[in-house]
Design an enzyme around this catalytic site. Structure first.
Site, PDB file in Angstrom:
ATOM      1  N   GLY A 159       0.875  -1.528   0.044  1.00 53.83           N
ATOM      2  CA  GLY A 159       0.065  -0.134  -0.371  1.00 53.83           C
ATOM      3  C   GLY A 159       0.801   1.157  -0.207  1.00 53.83           C
ATOM      4  O   GLY A 159       2.532   0.964   0.729  1.00 53.83           O
ATOM      5  N   CYS A 160       0.195   2.024  -0.743  1.00 51.57           N
ATOM      6  CA  CYS A 160       1.227   3.960  -0.422  1.00 51.57           C
ATOM      7  C   CYS A 160       1.161   3.684   0.431  1.00 51.57           C
ATOM      8  O   CYS A 160       2.516   4.656   0.892  1.00 51.57           O
ATOM      9  CB  CYS A 160       0.629   4.306  -0.964  1.00 51.57           C
ATOM     10  SG  CYS A 160      -1.373   5.003  -0.528  1.00 51.57           S
ATOM     11  N   TYR A 161       0.169   4.283   1.801  1.00 50.13           N
ATOM     12  CA  TYR A 161       0.796   4.419   3.368  1.00 50.13           C
ATOM     13  C   TYR A 161       1.778   3.670   4.237  1.00 50.13           C
ATOM     14  O   TYR A 161       2.957   3.598   4.411  1.00 50.13           O
ATOM     15  CB  TYR A 161      -0.582   4.364   3.329  1.00 50.13           C
ATOM     16  CG  TYR A 161      -1.066   5.643   3.856  1.00 50.13           C
ATOM     17  CD1 TYR A 161      -0.654   7.391   3.622  1.00 50.13           C
ATOM     18  CD2 TYR A 161      -2.448   5.323   3.480  1.00 50.13           C
ATOM     19  CE1 TYR A 161      -1.692   8.209   3.516  1.00 50.13           C
ATOM     20  CE2 TYR A 161      -3.492   6.183   3.308  1.00 50.13           C
ATOM     21  CZ  TYR A 161      -2.561   7.544   3.328  1.00 50.13           C
ATOM     22  OH  TYR A 161      -3.958   8.814   3.322  1.00 50.13           O
ATOM     23  N   THR A 163       4.043   2.152   2.439  1.00 47.43           N
ATOM     24  CA  THR A 163       5.535   2.115   2.298  1.00 47.43           C
ATOM     25  C   THR A 163       6.416   3.158   2.240  1.00 47.43           C
ATOM     26  O   THR A 163       7.484   3.062   2.890  1.00 47.43           O
ATOM     27  CB  THR A 163       5.185   2.210   0.748  1.00 47.43           C
ATOM     28  OG1 THR A 163       4.956   1.121  -0.888  1.00 47.43           O
ATOM     29  CG2 THR A 163       6.368   3.061  -0.298  1.00 47.43           C
TER      30      THR A 163
END
Lengths: 344, 344, 344, 344
Positions: A159-161, A163
């Site tokens: 997920g972006c967060y 990462t």
């Protein structure tokens, strides 16, 4: 059913790697097309929408960069035309199609969350459509899982967060430098909410505004905790910008730990990582990583052992499409920078 | 059916004017509620959504400013509870409800376009639901139609783009100072697209972007031409800001006309207009009129008689709710600034 | 020197209160002018820039709202023309001029930080120009210091960040509900950086960007700690919007404390506070308070006693000019809403 | 002084082309560094600021893309180290340094306006520091001047506004399809105002605002007229976005000209132009060209022969650095896409 070989391709073969993108019209999907179009060691053999019907359509913004058309989704064609498939689909669709592709010998890099959580209870709660079966998803945080990604058949792209959080906190947690609560205050651009119009994504609601959401209940929290091996408090916000995430991380160092210890651990961790740039006491800014695959990380320590870290990424690149391509490179045995950064 | 008197109310009576707002949850509707809540000579007796069903709902942003609830739409209740109704409804709903209210003796200030066009062919094209019948709509550009608005039963509040264009060009056209083509390049904030989410209003589409739309086919063009009595070329654009319109107007002066003539005409036209601020050669900016009912107008003339005008308004106030309240004030025999600007 | 009476003015007298604004061209100063121009119980008798020379200048954005001119700074004229002076000056200028005005019997509401810190060491560090002498500055967080503000000669208006933090945390700290670390992640619009152009305030640097600053070293941290009576970790950020602050506050409740206890304490604290709106579990948004004097506060509690609060204000209003006017109202014995909110 | 050969380099030689950038810290300068760092047929041998003193400095945003340092300006080092120099300097500095470099056998691509105007009177007015002498500047609108750029020693890179205007209007003017007045309403992102902080570029002034400027007096107007061979009315505006220009162009077609004629002329003109994308009746958007070297052009014609064109570019790329690199490619005998777009 013919079993195709699953060994990682060498560089020579990789030049011919056939790659398909399912979900090519969303924000992450279009970034996959944009960047893969210029990839020197792979070629896009198919780009599909997430729906099985509808007319083929071009991507006008990418005209002259990629002049193909996005076709309706077809599992059969993915199997026929691709060695590796990027799935940029809704969770439910990914949960169904990833196993089907793997079963037919196609490697999968899944950008959804469907296969990220290993704990069955949490997975059932957040991704109820997922049936893990005999699948062995490899968590695709490239810098921290390089070896496993090389041979993975199913890479579950982070997920972006997570990462941004894990690249900052991971090395310190591994080194046992952290103690006490970890608070992550995350700020994301609106593209993180996806392409579907909603009240939240309306310009007149988002402009001049900030909104905390998912408090004590965002599915990226268990993902961070799983990979970090420690509980965190995680609160995401939407801020009025298009692309990028900045996470402000509040922690505490084990007594006796110095800012130099932090620097040493971070530098050792990322000595060979081309996409992690450590900025030390100069805190990083979103603008420096927007439209790139970089993660920039800075930190400060006060006299009493409080640690503050700031980690920034482009949510659509290092937080999605860029990291997926980085994982493709690793899986194909290529330099991980291929197609993402000049190599030289 | 009892005929209620229709004469303009005097100030004393006006103190008790009962005003209702239909369509109170849209952007213009909420501005009507916000500003009418503090109006010293009228009170909100009902605020309704545009749908006839659904639960009553508060407007959290307006808590402590207006503590009522927005109820489902009910024509019957509007008739019972209001002397004047603001209609901030979709065109079709306005086309139906305005005649029904007028028929029952309720004065109407309609913010939709349903009754703006007098030419039957154009009206049929742009507002096919409208049946004009015996209605006598008065075009509510307050500064240019003050007398008629005083006694109007149906005020058709101008479009946002026409307001900015006509306040700039109207006096010069009246004075016969213009010749040749008039080009209006209009830039609007995204709130002008309304509250309904769409691809166009998605933050990630609008941010960092500009889009021309409605080229050679926007319904505000015939509205401007009708009131100006001359053809114009009109092209609107959405720009990445929330509230405000800036129009850049390109024209040509009749030979012999000087910049001083322009200034004289404009100053004479707006000597007593509290909401029009002439900035002369200093071109106006949206920021100076946002959240106000002002229209700021500046101009330049070059040596060869070319005229450039810039006109700015807040599209939700002078372009919608503010002008509607200004018209209410006129219709009630009040100082037109009442509730909009400090008086005295 | 004639001693003028210092007792709070009653409403009748207050109608004639003569108020001056020093520093009227900055962002907070212009808001003071804008709102005081419509104040029914006071009048602007002078508006001055922060420099002692330069030509008088109008404020075009406020034309028709306030038609005076901003004159060069003159202490002598402030003494002659004002009963109360708002100082919206740089700290050094405030440090010098506040005592001089008080000495001449003029009440002062100082928007700078010069007189906020009571601890001599901290004050010396952050506001070295300040000489406190016999001054008795009253901290002007209206909701928490009402009685003292009524008779204060020198009101030191709170910082923008402390206002949002203290209104959220103050009642819980007073009630002894908090335990452990308090982390405040604050996000501010760019107007908080002041009007002077710099790299930080350049549109192309701020747009699409977020920047943490003042980490472990922002002067608002000791201000919060002083008023809260407890240490906090405070990290401010600039986010790409013009006006508003959102603070995300991470804390922990004393064991046994429930979300209902939090709600009870907050509701009791703000029962009579017109400008504090409690949103409970619905977290507040900047957009609802922009261009108002409101502070909206919401909160969540998880199963393990973690507390998350979100507090939002308009940094130029409740965080500066609005609260200053609220304090003026209290100091003049008026309803605190006067000129800021409809009273009825 | 040794005369170095001035003939265009062939592809083989070009691989070794030594390129320097003077003015590398401005917005256009940094884009030159960013894109040249990945250029396969040239290498950056020096990057300099515009000042002759100060310490060397890195460009943190470009770390890992280009790891050199920006040094103080030195004409001598430019001569020693570069075959071609990009000048991204203020006009005065360009006026002085370009001749000095040419004199020493170094080819120059000048991004300033110093050498754009051929008419001595106009040049004296707008660029008074320029002494044209025996210089033969070639106007570097690549698509319209390809042959001359191949052998030019001094390429004067077009202004951002003229690039968008001329690519749209040039082919129609050449074909004699236009008649009557041409009005160009241009909207630019704030990066077009340069990196120096000012009131105009302050986020809080630019956000939510639009400002017309340079009315009847912008130096890009004579540049457009010179290259078009026809007078135009040109009014630029700043709009609240970072990068990009959209120009709305109002014209009139010679009687009898159809929209198909327009399409035919445009398609013929740009058949072989990789960076011009014709969108026909679908009007283009800034977002599709931001961060690229494309110019997208669309048009509409109404029944009476009115022509509306919309032309969009990234002001820092096709409007500055990108076109400069495109010109470098042409001057070096390379495919003009080299380093700007995948070739293949």
């Amino acid at each position: 059913m013919v079993q195709r070989k699953r060994a990682p391709l060498r560089s020579a073969e990789a030049k011919r790697a056939r790659v398909a993108i399912a979900g090519a019209t969303g924000y992450a999907g279009q970034e996959l097309v944009r960047w893969m179009a210029g990839h020197p060691a792979a070629r896009i053999t198919a780009a599909m929408s997430s729906a099985p019907d509808g007319p083929p359509r071009a991507l006008p913004a990418l005209n002259r960069i990629w002049d193909g058309v996005v076709e309706p989704f077809s599992l059969e064609r993915l199997v026929e035309e691709a060695d590796v498939v990027f799935l940029a689909l809704p969770e439910e669709a990914a949960a169904t199609n990833a196993p089907a592709l793997l079963d037919r010998g196609v490697r999968v890099i899944d950008l959804s969350g469907a296969f990220r959580l290993r704990d069955a209870t949490l997975r059932e709660r957040w991704y109820p459509a997922t049936r893990i079966g005999a699948l062995k998803p490899v968590y695709g945080l490239t810098e921290r899982n390089y070896a496993a990604i090389r041979t993975a058949q199913l890479v579950t792209n982070p997920g972006c967060y997570p990462t941004a959080a894990l690249l900052a906190l991971g090395p310190l947690a591994d080194a046992g430098l952290l103690t006490g609560d970890i608070v992550i205050d995350a700020k994301s651009g609106i593209s993180g909410a996806g392409k579907k119009p909603s009240e939240r994504t309306h310009f007149s609601e988002a402009d001049g505004n900030i909104a905390a959401y998912g408090v004590f209940g965002h599915r990226h929290q268990p993902e961070i905790e799983q990979e970090l091996g420690a509980p965190v408090v995680f609160v995401p916000h939407y801020v009025p910008l298009d692309r990028g995430i900045l996470e402000t991380i509040f922690g505490r160092l084990r007594p006796g730990t110095t800012v130099q210890d932090v620097a040493d651990v971070m530098e050792a961790a990322y000595r060979d990582a081309p996409f992690v740039r450590l900025t030390g006491e100069t805190l990083p800014e979103i603008k420096h990583v927007a439209h790139t695959n970089f993660c920039d990380i800075g930190w400060r320590v006060d006299g009493s052992g409080r640690l503050l870290m700031v980690s920034v990424i482009d949510n659509l690149l290092k937080g999605a499409a860029g990291q997926a391509i980085q994982n493709l490179n690793v899986a194909l045995g290529l330099d991980e920078r291929t197609g993402l950064l000049p190599i030289g």
